[in-house]
Write a protein that holds these residues in place. Structure first.
Motif, mmCIF file in Angstrom:
data_model
loop_
_atom_site.group_PDB
_atom_site.id
_atom_site.type_symbol
_atom_site.label_atom_id
_atom_site.label_comp_id
_atom_site.label_asym_id
_atom_site.label_seq_id
_atom_site.Cartn_x
_atom_site.Cartn_y
_atom_site.Cartn_z
ATOM 1 N N ILE A 133 9.549 0.430 2.235
ATOM 2 C CA ILE A 133 8.883 0.456 0.927
ATOM 3 C C ILE A 133 8.508 -0.961 0.498
ATOM 4 O O ILE A 133 7.400 -1.214 0.004
ATOM 5 C CB ILE A 133 9.793 1.129 -0.116
ATOM 6 C CG1 ILE A 133 10.001 2.604 0.255
ATOM 7 C CG2 ILE A 133 9.190 1.013 -1.515
ATOM 8 C CD1 ILE A 133 11.010 3.327 -0.604
ATOM 9 N N ASP A 134 9.433 -1.910 0.705
ATOM 10 C CA ASP A 134 9.122 -3.310 0.380
ATOM 11 C C ASP A 134 7.920 -3.800 1.167
ATOM 12 O O ASP A 134 7.034 -4.475 0.626
ATOM 13 C CB ASP A 134 10.342 -4.201 0.692
ATOM 14 C CG ASP A 134 11.488 -3.950 -0.273
ATOM 15 O OD1 ASP A 134 11.224 -3.463 -1.388
ATOM 16 O OD2 ASP A 134 12.650 -4.233 0.100
ATOM 17 N N GLU A 135 7.864 -3.463 2.450
ATOM 18 C CA GLU A 135 6.757 -3.934 3.286
ATOM 19 C C GLU A 135 5.438 -3.281 2.877
ATOM 20 O O GLU A 135 4.378 -3.910 2.901
ATOM 21 C CB GLU A 135 7.070 -3.643 4.755
ATOM 22 C CG GLU A 135 6.284 -4.476 5.746
ATOM 23 C CD GLU A 135 6.567 -5.963 5.607
ATOM 24 O OE1 GLU A 135 5.603 -6.753 5.743
ATOM 25 O OE2 GLU A 135 7.737 -6.335 5.363
ATOM 26 N N LEU A 136 5.496 -1.990 2.481
ATOM 27 C CA LEU A 136 4.284 -1.309 2.007
ATOM 28 C C LEU A 136 3.774 -1.950 0.719
ATOM 29 O O LEU A 136 2.562 -2.152 0.541
ATOM 30 C CB LEU A 136 4.586 0.179 1.770
ATOM 31 C CG LEU A 136 4.653 1.063 3.019
ATOM 32 C CD1 LEU A 136 5.203 2.435 2.660
ATOM 33 C CD2 LEU A 136 3.286 1.209 3.677
ATOM 34 N N LEU A 137 4.696 -2.295 -0.201
ATOM 35 C CA LEU A 137 4.280 -2.917 -1.453
ATOM 36 C C LEU A 137 3.761 -4.338 -1.220
ATOM 37 O O LEU A 137 2.829 -4.786 -1.907
ATOM 38 C CB LEU A 137 5.448 -2.910 -2.445
ATOM 39 C CG LEU A 137 5.878 -1.511 -2.926
ATOM 40 C CD1 LEU A 137 7.089 -1.605 -3.841
ATOM 41 C CD2 LEU A 137 4.730 -0.785 -3.638
ATOM 42 N N ASN A 138 4.329 -5.051 -0.253
ATOM 43 C CA ASN A 138 3.779 -6.360 0.115
ATOM 44 C C ASN A 138 2.369 -6.216 0.682
ATOM 45 O O ASN A 138 1.485 -7.044 0.435
ATOM 46 C CB ASN A 138 4.687 -7.037 1.138
ATOM 47 C CG ASN A 138 6.015 -7.475 0.545
ATOM 48 O OD1 ASN A 138 6.107 -7.687 -0.663
ATOM 49 N ND2 ASN A 138 7.040 -7.592 1.377
ATOM 50 N N PHE A 139 2.188 -5.154 1.463
ATOM 51 C CA PHE A 139 0.879 -4.837 2.041
ATOM 52 C C PHE A 139 -0.143 -4.619 0.923
ATOM 53 O O PHE A 139 -1.279 -5.119 0.969
ATOM 54 C CB PHE A 139 1.029 -3.585 2.916
ATOM 55 C CG PHE A 139 -0.238 -3.053 3.501
ATOM 56 C CD1 PHE A 139 -0.885 -3.708 4.535
ATOM 57 C CD2 PHE A 139 -0.785 -1.854 3.039
ATOM 58 C CE1 PHE A 139 -2.055 -3.198 5.089
ATOM 59 C CE2 PHE A 139 -1.953 -1.346 3.583
ATOM 60 C CZ PHE A 139 -2.584 -2.018 4.616
ATOM 61 N N VAL A 140 0.259 -3.861 -0.123
ATOM 62 C CA VAL A 140 -0.631 -3.611 -1.264
ATOM 63 C C VAL A 140 -0.848 -4.890 -2.056
ATOM 64 O O VAL A 140 -1.975 -5.210 -2.471
ATOM 65 C CB VAL A 140 -0.037 -2.508 -2.161
ATOM 66 C CG1 VAL A 140 -0.889 -2.331 -3.415
ATOM 67 C CG2 VAL A 140 0.062 -1.199 -1.399
ATOM 68 N N ASP A 141 0.221 -5.641 -2.267
ATOM 69 C CA ASP A 141 0.141 -6.877 -3.059
ATOM 70 C C ASP A 141 -0.861 -7.867 -2.464
ATOM 71 O O ASP A 141 -1.466 -8.659 -3.178
ATOM 72 C CB ASP A 141 1.535 -7.507 -3.145
ATOM 73 C CG ASP A 141 1.550 -8.711 -4.067
ATOM 74 O OD1 ASP A 141 1.146 -8.574 -5.234
ATOM 75 O OD2 ASP A 141 1.946 -9.800 -3.607
ATOM 76 N N ALA A 142 -1.061 -7.786 -1.125
ATOM 77 C CA ALA A 142 -1.986 -8.696 -0.454
ATOM 78 C C ALA A 142 -3.443 -8.263 -0.607
ATOM 79 O O ALA A 142 -4.343 -8.910 -0.069
ATOM 80 C CB ALA A 142 -1.633 -8.798 1.029
ATOM 81 N N GLY A 143 -3.676 -7.138 -1.320
ATOM 82 C CA GLY A 143 -5.051 -6.708 -1.565
ATOM 83 C C GLY A 143 -5.422 -5.425 -0.849
ATOM 84 O O GLY A 143 -6.607 -5.070 -0.794
ATOM 85 N N ASN A 144 -4.434 -4.696 -0.323
ATOM 86 C CA ASN A 144 -4.700 -3.456 0.402
ATOM 87 C C ASN A 144 -4.369 -2.245 -0.462
ATOM 88 O O ASN A 144 -4.047 -2.374 -1.644
ATOM 89 C CB ASN A 144 -3.896 -3.449 1.701
ATOM 90 C CG ASN A 144 -4.304 -4.578 2.623
ATOM 91 O OD1 ASN A 144 -5.439 -4.646 3.085
ATOM 92 N ND2 ASN A 144 -3.388 -5.510 2.875
ATOM 93 N N THR A 145 -4.438 -1.053 0.156
ATOM 94 C CA THR A 145 -4.281 0.199 -0.594
ATOM 95 C C THR A 145 -3.208 1.069 0.048
ATOM 96 O O THR A 145 -3.130 1.158 1.284
ATOM 97 C CB THR A 145 -5.616 0.975 -0.630
ATOM 98 O OG1 THR A 145 -6.630 0.129 -1.168
ATOM 99 C CG2 THR A 145 -5.502 2.233 -1.470
ATOM 100 N N LEU A 146 -2.408 1.714 -0.786
ATOM 101 C CA LEU A 146 -1.431 2.703 -0.327
ATOM 102 C C LEU A 146 -1.759 4.025 -0.998
ATOM 103 O O LEU A 146 -1.858 4.103 -2.235
ATOM 104 C CB LEU A 146 -0.008 2.278 -0.697
ATOM 105 C CG LEU A 146 1.096 3.339 -0.488
ATOM 106 C CD1 LEU A 146 1.210 3.714 0.990
ATOM 107 C CD2 LEU A 146 2.433 2.845 -1.035
ATOM 108 N N PHE A 147 -1.962 5.074 -0.178
ATOM 109 C CA PHE A 147 -2.153 6.424 -0.714
ATOM 110 C C PHE A 147 -0.944 7.248 -0.316
ATOM 111 O O PHE A 147 -0.647 7.409 0.864
ATOM 112 C CB PHE A 147 -3.430 7.058 -0.163
ATOM 113 C CG PHE A 147 -3.648 8.449 -0.677
ATOM 114 C CD1 PHE A 147 -4.303 8.659 -1.894
ATOM 115 C CD2 PHE A 147 -3.191 9.553 0.020
ATOM 116 C CE1 PHE A 147 -4.494 9.948 -2.381
ATOM 117 C CE2 PHE A 147 -3.380 10.846 -0.462
ATOM 118 C CZ PHE A 147 -4.029 11.040 -1.672
#
Length: 401
Positions: A104-118
Protein backbone atom coordinates in the motif's frame (compact mmCIF):
# COMPACT_ATOMS: atom_id res chain seq x y z
CA UNK A 1 -12.33 -66.30 -25.22
CA UNK A 2 -15.80 -67.74 -24.52
CA UNK A 3 -15.31 -67.03 -20.80
CA UNK A 4 -14.11 -63.47 -21.37
CA UNK A 5 -16.92 -62.41 -23.75
CA UNK A 6 -19.75 -62.37 -21.13
CA UNK A 7 -17.57 -60.29 -18.77
CA UNK A 8 -16.84 -57.80 -21.54
CA UNK A 9 -20.54 -57.49 -22.42
CA UNK A 10 -21.44 -56.86 -18.75
CA UNK A 11 -18.77 -54.14 -18.46
CA UNK A 12 -20.01 -52.39 -21.60
CA UNK A 13 -23.59 -52.53 -20.33
CA UNK A 14 -22.57 -51.06 -16.96
CA UNK A 15 -20.71 -48.15 -18.59
CA UNK A 16 -23.65 -47.32 -20.87
CA UNK A 17 -26.18 -47.58 -18.02
CA UNK A 18 -24.10 -45.37 -15.71
CA UNK A 19 -23.65 -42.69 -18.38
CA UNK A 20 -27.41 -42.63 -19.14
CA UNK A 21 -28.47 -42.51 -15.47
CA UNK A 22 -25.97 -39.78 -14.51
CA UNK A 23 -26.80 -37.82 -17.65
CA UNK A 24 -30.51 -37.83 -16.76
CA UNK A 25 -30.08 -36.99 -13.07
CA UNK A 26 -27.26 -34.48 -13.27
CA UNK A 27 -28.04 -30.80 -13.74
CA UNK A 28 -25.18 -28.56 -14.72
CA UNK A 29 -24.37 -25.97 -12.05
CA UNK A 30 -22.80 -22.56 -12.63
CA UNK A 31 -19.85 -21.50 -10.50
CA UNK A 32 -20.70 -18.06 -9.09
CA UNK A 33 -17.47 -17.64 -7.15
CA UNK A 34 -16.26 -14.04 -7.29
CA UNK A 35 -12.69 -14.75 -8.32
CA UNK A 36 -12.13 -11.55 -10.39
CA UNK A 37 -9.52 -13.63 -12.23
CA UNK A 38 -8.50 -12.25 -15.62
CA UNK A 39 -8.06 -15.80 -16.97
CA UNK A 40 -11.49 -17.04 -15.83
CA UNK A 41 -14.43 -17.29 -18.24
CA UNK A 42 -16.83 -17.98 -15.37
CA UNK A 43 -19.57 -15.42 -14.62
CA UNK A 44 -17.56 -13.56 -11.99
CA UNK A 45 -14.18 -13.71 -13.70
CA UNK A 46 -12.93 -10.64 -15.57
CA UNK A 47 -11.50 -12.18 -18.74
CA UNK A 48 -13.77 -10.06 -21.00
CA UNK A 49 -12.53 -6.80 -19.47
CA UNK A 50 -8.93 -8.01 -19.51
CA UNK A 51 -9.09 -8.81 -23.24
CA UNK A 52 -10.58 -5.40 -24.02
CA UNK A 53 -7.97 -3.35 -22.15
CA UNK A 54 -5.44 -3.30 -25.05
CA UNK A 55 -8.21 -1.88 -27.28
CA UNK A 56 -9.26 0.75 -24.75
CA UNK A 57 -5.62 1.81 -24.21
CA UNK A 58 -4.47 0.97 -27.71
CA UNK A 59 -1.53 3.36 -27.86
CA UNK A 60 -0.12 2.19 -24.53
CA UNK A 61 1.31 -0.93 -22.93
CA UNK A 62 -0.95 -3.14 -20.77
CA UNK A 63 1.10 -5.20 -18.31
CA UNK A 64 -0.15 -7.91 -15.94
CA UNK A 65 1.45 -7.82 -12.49
CA UNK A 66 1.85 -11.20 -10.76
CA UNK A 67 3.81 -9.83 -7.79
CA UNK A 68 3.01 -7.79 -4.70
CA UNK A 69 3.03 -4.11 -5.76
CA UNK A 70 5.84 -3.46 -3.27
CA UNK A 71 8.34 -5.70 -5.05
CA UNK A 72 7.13 -4.88 -8.57
CA UNK A 73 7.12 -1.09 -8.24
CA UNK A 74 10.44 -1.01 -6.41
CA UNK A 75 12.05 -3.13 -9.12
CA UNK A 76 10.62 -0.90 -11.87
CA UNK A 77 11.64 2.43 -10.35
CA UNK A 78 14.46 4.80 -11.31
CA UNK A 79 16.83 3.10 -8.87
CA UNK A 80 15.45 -0.43 -9.46
CA UNK A 81 16.67 -3.32 -11.57
CA UNK A 82 13.53 -3.74 -13.72
CA UNK A 83 13.29 -3.44 -17.48
CA UNK A 84 11.34 -0.17 -17.40
CA UNK A 85 10.26 2.68 -15.10
CA UNK A 86 6.66 2.12 -13.99
CA UNK A 87 4.33 4.99 -14.77
CA UNK A 88 0.64 5.13 -15.67
CA UNK A 89 -2.43 3.56 -14.05
CA UNK A 90 -2.39 0.65 -11.59
CA UNK A 91 -5.73 -1.24 -11.67
CA UNK A 92 -6.87 -3.56 -8.85
CA UNK A 93 -10.31 -5.20 -9.08
CA UNK A 94 -11.39 -7.25 -6.04
CA UNK A 95 -9.32 -9.00 -3.36
CA UNK A 96 -7.60 -5.81 -2.20
CA UNK A 97 -7.76 -6.98 1.44
CA UNK A 98 -4.77 -9.17 0.67
CA UNK A 99 -2.51 -6.19 -0.02
CA UNK A 100 0.23 -5.88 2.59
CA UNK A 101 1.12 -2.57 4.23
CA UNK A 102 4.40 -2.16 2.34
CA UNK A 103 2.53 -2.68 -0.94
CA UNK A 104 0.00 0.00 0.00
CA UNK A 105 2.86 2.38 0.83
CA UNK A 106 4.50 1.66 -2.52
CA UNK A 107 1.20 2.17 -4.39
CA UNK A 108 0.68 5.53 -2.67
CA UNK A 109 4.27 6.54 -3.49
CA UNK A 110 3.51 5.55 -7.08
CA UNK A 111 0.46 7.88 -7.04
CA UNK A 112 2.34 10.64 -5.23
CA UNK A 113 4.85 10.70 -8.12
CA UNK A 114 2.06 11.69 -10.52
CA UNK A 115 0.48 8.33 -11.42
CA UNK A 116 -2.99 6.84 -10.95
CA UNK A 117 -4.40 4.04 -8.79
CA UNK A 118 -7.81 2.56 -9.62
CA UNK A 119 -9.16 0.34 -6.85
CA UNK A 120 -12.56 -1.38 -7.02
CA UNK A 121 -13.59 -3.57 -4.08
CA UNK A 122 -16.35 -3.99 -1.51
CA UNK A 123 -13.97 -2.95 1.27
CA UNK A 124 -10.41 -1.68 1.28
CA UNK A 125 -7.43 -2.39 3.55
CA UNK A 126 -7.59 -0.36 6.75
CA UNK A 127 -4.48 1.58 5.74
CA UNK A 128 -6.32 2.87 2.65
CA UNK A 129 -9.26 3.99 4.81
CA UNK A 130 -6.98 5.76 7.25
CA UNK A 131 -4.66 7.38 4.73
CA UNK A 132 -7.35 8.60 2.31
CA UNK A 133 -9.88 9.42 5.06
CA UNK A 134 -12.79 7.30 3.81
CA UNK A 135 -15.23 4.87 5.45
CA UNK A 136 -17.33 2.18 3.76
CA UNK A 137 -20.70 0.84 4.88
CA UNK A 138 -23.39 -1.26 3.24
CA UNK A 139 -27.15 -1.44 2.88
CA UNK A 140 -28.93 -4.75 2.33
CA UNK A 141 -31.03 -5.26 -0.77
CA UNK A 142 -34.05 -6.97 0.78
CA UNK A 143 -36.47 -6.31 -2.06
CA UNK A 144 -35.32 -7.95 -5.32
CA UNK A 145 -31.48 -8.08 -5.29
CA UNK A 146 -31.41 -5.36 -7.93
CA UNK A 147 -29.61 -2.03 -7.66
CA UNK A 148 -28.87 0.71 -10.15
CA UNK A 149 -25.51 2.31 -10.95
CA UNK A 150 -24.97 5.78 -12.36
CA UNK A 151 -22.08 8.10 -13.22
CA UNK A 152 -21.74 11.84 -13.04
CA UNK A 153 -20.44 13.73 -16.07
CA UNK A 154 -21.09 10.68 -18.32
CA UNK A 155 -24.18 10.71 -20.49
CA UNK A 156 -25.56 7.17 -19.97
CA UNK A 157 -28.76 5.82 -18.45
CA UNK A 158 -28.68 4.14 -15.05
CA UNK A 159 -27.36 0.58 -15.32
CA UNK A 160 -29.19 -2.27 -13.61
CA UNK A 161 -27.14 -4.66 -11.45
CA UNK A 162 -28.95 -7.90 -10.56
CA UNK A 163 -27.92 -10.72 -8.18
CA UNK A 164 -26.81 -7.99 -5.79
CA UNK A 165 -27.59 -8.78 -2.16
CA UNK A 166 -26.24 -5.48 -0.82
CA UNK A 167 -24.74 -2.17 -1.85
CA UNK A 168 -21.43 -0.97 -0.45
CA UNK A 169 -21.01 2.80 -0.34
CA UNK A 170 -18.83 5.55 1.12
CA UNK A 171 -20.47 6.55 4.37
CA UNK A 172 -17.77 9.11 5.22
CA UNK A 173 -15.30 11.01 3.06
CA UNK A 174 -13.78 14.47 2.65
CA UNK A 175 -16.49 16.23 0.67
CA UNK A 176 -14.22 19.24 0.03
CA UNK A 177 -11.20 17.47 -1.49
CA UNK A 178 -12.82 14.25 -2.72
CA UNK A 179 -14.90 14.35 -5.90
CA UNK A 180 -18.02 12.19 -6.23
CA UNK A 181 -18.11 10.49 -9.65
CA UNK A 182 -20.83 7.88 -9.26
CA UNK A 183 -23.68 6.44 -7.20
CA UNK A 184 -25.47 3.19 -6.49
CA UNK A 185 -29.17 3.12 -5.75
CA UNK A 186 -31.49 0.68 -4.05
CA UNK A 187 -34.14 2.89 -2.41
CA UNK A 188 -32.03 6.03 -2.50
CA UNK A 189 -28.63 7.05 -3.86
CA UNK A 190 -25.32 6.27 -2.18
CA UNK A 191 -21.87 7.43 -3.24
CA UNK A 192 -19.90 4.49 -4.62
CA UNK A 193 -17.24 6.12 -6.82
CA UNK A 194 -14.73 8.71 -5.59
CA UNK A 195 -11.82 10.62 -7.07
CA UNK A 196 -9.20 11.29 -4.39
CA UNK A 197 -6.21 13.56 -5.07
CA UNK A 198 -2.96 12.31 -3.55
CA UNK A 199 0.31 14.16 -4.10
CA UNK A 200 0.79 14.73 -7.80
CA UNK A 201 -1.51 11.85 -8.75
CA UNK A 202 -5.02 10.52 -8.26
CA UNK A 203 -6.68 7.57 -6.53
CA UNK A 204 -10.03 6.32 -7.85
CA UNK A 205 -12.04 4.28 -5.31
CA UNK A 206 -15.03 2.22 -6.44
CA UNK A 207 -17.17 -0.13 -4.31
CA UNK A 208 -18.86 -2.39 -6.86
CA UNK A 209 -16.23 -4.75 -8.45
CA UNK A 210 -19.00 -7.10 -9.67
CA UNK A 211 -19.80 -4.59 -12.40
CA UNK A 212 -16.47 -5.46 -14.10
CA UNK A 213 -17.17 -9.20 -14.33
CA UNK A 214 -18.02 -11.25 -17.42
CA UNK A 215 -21.66 -11.73 -16.37
CA UNK A 216 -22.45 -8.02 -16.30
CA UNK A 217 -20.27 -6.92 -19.20
CA UNK A 218 -22.01 -9.35 -21.55
CA UNK A 219 -25.55 -8.58 -20.36
CA UNK A 220 -27.69 -5.94 -22.06
CA UNK A 221 -25.76 -2.66 -22.34
CA UNK A 222 -24.04 -2.75 -18.96
CA UNK A 223 -20.64 -2.46 -20.65
CA UNK A 224 -21.39 1.26 -21.14
CA UNK A 225 -21.07 1.76 -17.38
CA UNK A 226 -17.53 0.30 -17.42
CA UNK A 227 -16.63 2.37 -20.48
CA UNK A 228 -17.77 5.44 -18.54
CA UNK A 229 -15.67 4.53 -15.48
CA UNK A 230 -12.54 3.89 -17.56
CA UNK A 231 -13.04 7.17 -19.38
CA UNK A 232 -12.03 8.93 -16.14
CA UNK A 233 -8.63 7.25 -16.26
CA UNK A 234 -5.79 9.10 -18.03
CA UNK A 235 -4.41 7.81 -21.32
CA UNK A 236 -1.27 6.05 -20.16
CA UNK A 237 0.27 2.64 -19.58
CA UNK A 238 -1.82 0.17 -17.54
CA UNK A 239 -0.71 -2.24 -14.80
CA UNK A 240 -3.37 -4.88 -14.13
CA UNK A 241 -3.06 -6.56 -10.73
CA UNK A 242 -3.19 -10.36 -10.78
CA UNK A 243 -1.19 -11.23 -7.67
CA UNK A 244 -4.16 -11.76 -5.34
CA UNK A 245 -6.06 -13.70 -8.01
CA UNK A 246 -3.41 -16.40 -8.30
CA UNK A 247 -3.01 -16.56 -4.51
CA UNK A 248 -6.60 -17.11 -3.40
CA UNK A 249 -10.24 -16.20 -3.93
CA UNK A 250 -12.63 -14.94 -1.27
CA UNK A 251 -13.44 -18.47 -0.12
CA UNK A 252 -9.76 -19.32 0.25
CA UNK A 253 -9.58 -21.67 -2.72
CA UNK A 254 -7.36 -21.22 -5.71
CA UNK A 255 -9.23 -21.30 -9.00
CA UNK A 256 -7.60 -24.14 -10.89
CA UNK A 257 -7.47 -24.38 -14.66
CA UNK A 258 -6.46 -27.21 -16.94
CA UNK A 259 -6.52 -27.85 -20.66
CA UNK A 260 -9.28 -30.46 -20.21
CA UNK A 261 -11.20 -28.54 -17.55
CA UNK A 262 -13.77 -26.94 -19.86
CA UNK A 263 -14.28 -30.11 -21.91
CA UNK A 264 -14.83 -32.26 -18.83
CA UNK A 265 -17.57 -29.86 -17.75
CA UNK A 266 -19.48 -30.84 -20.90
CA UNK A 267 -21.43 -33.98 -19.95
CA UNK A 268 -21.41 -35.63 -23.38
CA UNK A 269 -17.68 -35.16 -23.87
CA UNK A 270 -16.92 -36.26 -20.31
CA UNK A 271 -18.62 -39.66 -20.72
CA UNK A 272 -17.23 -40.13 -24.21
CA UNK A 273 -13.76 -39.47 -22.74
CA UNK A 274 -14.16 -41.90 -19.84
CA UNK A 275 -15.71 -44.56 -22.10
CA UNK A 276 -12.79 -44.28 -24.52
CA UNK A 277 -10.32 -44.69 -21.64
CA UNK A 278 -12.14 -47.76 -20.27
CA UNK A 279 -12.32 -49.46 -23.67
CA UNK A 280 -8.70 -48.58 -24.34
CA UNK A 281 -7.65 -50.29 -21.10
CA UNK A 282 -9.80 -53.35 -21.90
CA UNK A 283 -8.32 -53.53 -25.40
CA UNK A 284 -4.78 -53.49 -24.02
CA UNK A 285 -5.61 -56.20 -21.42
CA UNK A 286 -7.24 -58.65 -23.83
CA UNK A 287 -4.98 -57.88 -26.78
CA UNK A 288 -1.83 -58.39 -24.71
CA UNK A 289 -2.87 -61.97 -23.89
CA UNK A 290 -3.69 -62.98 -27.48
CA UNK A 291 -0.96 -61.33 -29.50
CA UNK A 292 2.41 -63.08 -29.84
CA UNK A 293 5.40 -60.96 -29.12
CA UNK A 294 7.18 -59.69 -32.20
CA UNK A 295 10.30 -61.72 -32.99
CA UNK A 296 13.12 -59.45 -33.90
CA UNK A 297 14.89 -60.33 -37.15
CA UNK A 298 18.65 -60.50 -36.69
CA UNK A 299 20.55 -60.24 -39.95
CA UNK A 300 23.73 -62.35 -40.16
CA UNK A 301 27.00 -60.49 -40.34
CA UNK A 302 28.21 -60.05 -43.89
CA UNK A 303 31.63 -61.35 -44.94
CA UNK A 304 33.20 -58.28 -46.49
CA UNK A 305 36.68 -59.71 -46.82
CA UNK A 306 36.30 -60.60 -50.51
CA UNK A 307 34.82 -57.23 -51.33
CA UNK A 308 37.65 -55.52 -49.46
CA UNK A 309 40.29 -57.46 -51.31
CA UNK A 310 38.67 -56.70 -54.64
CA UNK A 311 38.49 -53.02 -53.82
CA UNK A 312 42.14 -52.80 -52.77
CA UNK A 313 43.39 -54.84 -55.73
CA UNK A 314 41.37 -52.77 -58.19
CA UNK A 315 42.84 -49.65 -56.66
CA UNK A 316 46.41 -50.75 -57.24
CA UNK A 317 45.64 -52.32 -60.60
CA UNK A 318 43.99 -49.15 -61.92
CA UNK A 319 47.00 -47.07 -60.88
CA UNK A 320 49.37 -49.55 -62.66
CA UNK A 321 51.35 -49.95 -59.44
CA UNK A 322 52.41 -53.52 -60.28
CA UNK A 323 55.40 -53.54 -57.93
CA UNK A 324 53.20 -52.82 -54.94
CA UNK A 325 50.78 -55.57 -55.89
CA UNK A 326 53.56 -58.07 -56.44
CA UNK A 327 55.12 -57.26 -53.05
CA UNK A 328 51.76 -57.64 -51.31
CA UNK A 329 50.95 -60.94 -53.06
CA UNK A 330 54.32 -62.35 -51.97
CA UNK A 331 53.94 -60.97 -48.42
CA UNK A 332 50.44 -62.45 -47.95
CA UNK A 333 51.52 -65.81 -49.40
CA UNK A 334 54.55 -66.12 -47.09
CA UNK A 335 52.47 -64.98 -44.10
CA UNK A 336 50.00 -67.79 -44.77
CA UNK A 337 52.89 -70.30 -45.00
CA UNK A 338 54.23 -69.13 -41.64
CA UNK A 339 50.82 -69.19 -39.97
CA UNK A 340 49.48 -72.47 -41.40
CA UNK A 341 52.67 -74.56 -41.69
CA UNK A 342 54.86 -72.93 -39.03
CA UNK A 343 57.79 -72.52 -41.45
CA UNK A 344 60.46 -69.84 -41.34
CA UNK A 345 60.24 -67.80 -44.56
CA UNK A 346 63.26 -65.55 -44.01
CA UNK A 347 65.43 -67.58 -46.43
CA UNK A 348 63.78 -69.21 -49.44
CA UNK A 349 66.49 -71.80 -50.24
CA UNK A 350 66.60 -75.48 -51.15
CA UNK A 351 65.99 -76.53 -47.55
CA UNK A 352 62.86 -74.35 -47.41
CA UNK A 353 61.60 -75.89 -50.68
CA UNK A 354 62.01 -79.45 -49.33
CA UNK A 355 60.20 -78.61 -46.05
CA UNK A 356 57.35 -76.84 -47.87
CA UNK A 357 56.87 -79.72 -50.31
CA UNK A 358 56.99 -82.23 -47.46
CA UNK A 359 54.38 -80.44 -45.31
CA UNK A 360 52.00 -79.67 -48.14
CA UNK A 361 52.36 -82.94 -50.07
CA UNK A 362 53.09 -81.02 -53.25
CA UNK A 363 55.59 -82.08 -55.90
CA UNK A 364 59.02 -80.64 -55.23
CA UNK A 365 59.36 -79.39 -58.84
CA UNK A 366 56.10 -77.43 -58.62
CA UNK A 367 57.10 -75.90 -55.28
CA UNK A 368 60.55 -75.05 -56.64
CA UNK A 369 59.06 -73.20 -59.63
CA UNK A 370 56.94 -71.06 -57.30
CA UNK A 371 59.75 -70.27 -54.85
CA UNK A 372 62.25 -69.52 -57.63
CA UNK A 373 59.76 -67.11 -59.24
CA UNK A 374 59.19 -65.39 -55.90
CA UNK A 375 62.97 -64.96 -55.48
CA UNK A 376 63.13 -63.61 -59.02
CA UNK A 377 60.42 -61.04 -58.32
CA UNK A 378 62.19 -59.97 -55.15
CA UNK A 379 65.34 -59.20 -57.11
CA UNK A 380 63.62 -57.05 -59.77
CA UNK A 381 62.98 -53.33 -59.59
CA UNK A 382 60.70 -52.95 -62.58
CA UNK A 383 57.52 -54.93 -63.08
CA UNK A 384 54.97 -55.38 -65.79
CA UNK A 385 51.46 -56.67 -65.87
CA UNK A 386 52.68 -60.03 -67.18
CA UNK A 387 54.85 -60.50 -64.05
CA UNK A 388 51.82 -59.95 -61.79
CA UNK A 389 49.65 -62.34 -63.79
CA UNK A 390 52.31 -65.07 -63.82
CA UNK A 391 52.91 -64.77 -60.05
CA UNK A 392 49.18 -65.06 -59.42
CA UNK A 393 48.97 -68.21 -61.60
CA UNK A 394 51.85 -69.86 -59.68
CA UNK A 395 50.19 -69.15 -56.32
CA UNK A 396 46.75 -70.36 -57.49
CA UNK A 397 48.34 -73.53 -58.95
CA UNK A 398 50.04 -74.16 -55.58
CA UNK A 399 46.71 -74.04 -53.71
CA UNK A 400 44.71 -75.96 -56.30
CA UNK A 401 46.89 -79.07 -56.62
Amino acid sequence: MKKILPVLIILVALVITASVVIGVKRTKTVDWEESFDEKSNKPYGVSVLYKELPKLFKDYKVRTVYHQPASYLKANSEDGYGEHIAEGTYIIIGNSDYLEDDSIDELLNFVDAGNTLFLSDYYFPQKIHDTLDVSVNFVENEKDSISYLSLKHVNIDDIKLDRNASDQYFSEFDSINHTVLGHSKIDYKHTNFLQVPFGKGTVFLHTEPKAFTNYHLLKEERYKYIEGILSYLPDNHVYFDSYTKIQTGYDGDVEKESNLGWFLEQLSFKWAWFTAIIFGILFMIFNAKRRQRIIRIIKPLQNTTVAFVKTVSNLYFDTKDHKNLVDKKITYFLEKIRRDLNLNTDVLDEEFIEKLASKTGKKKDDVKKLVNYINLMRSKNEFFEENLIKLNRHIEAFYSK
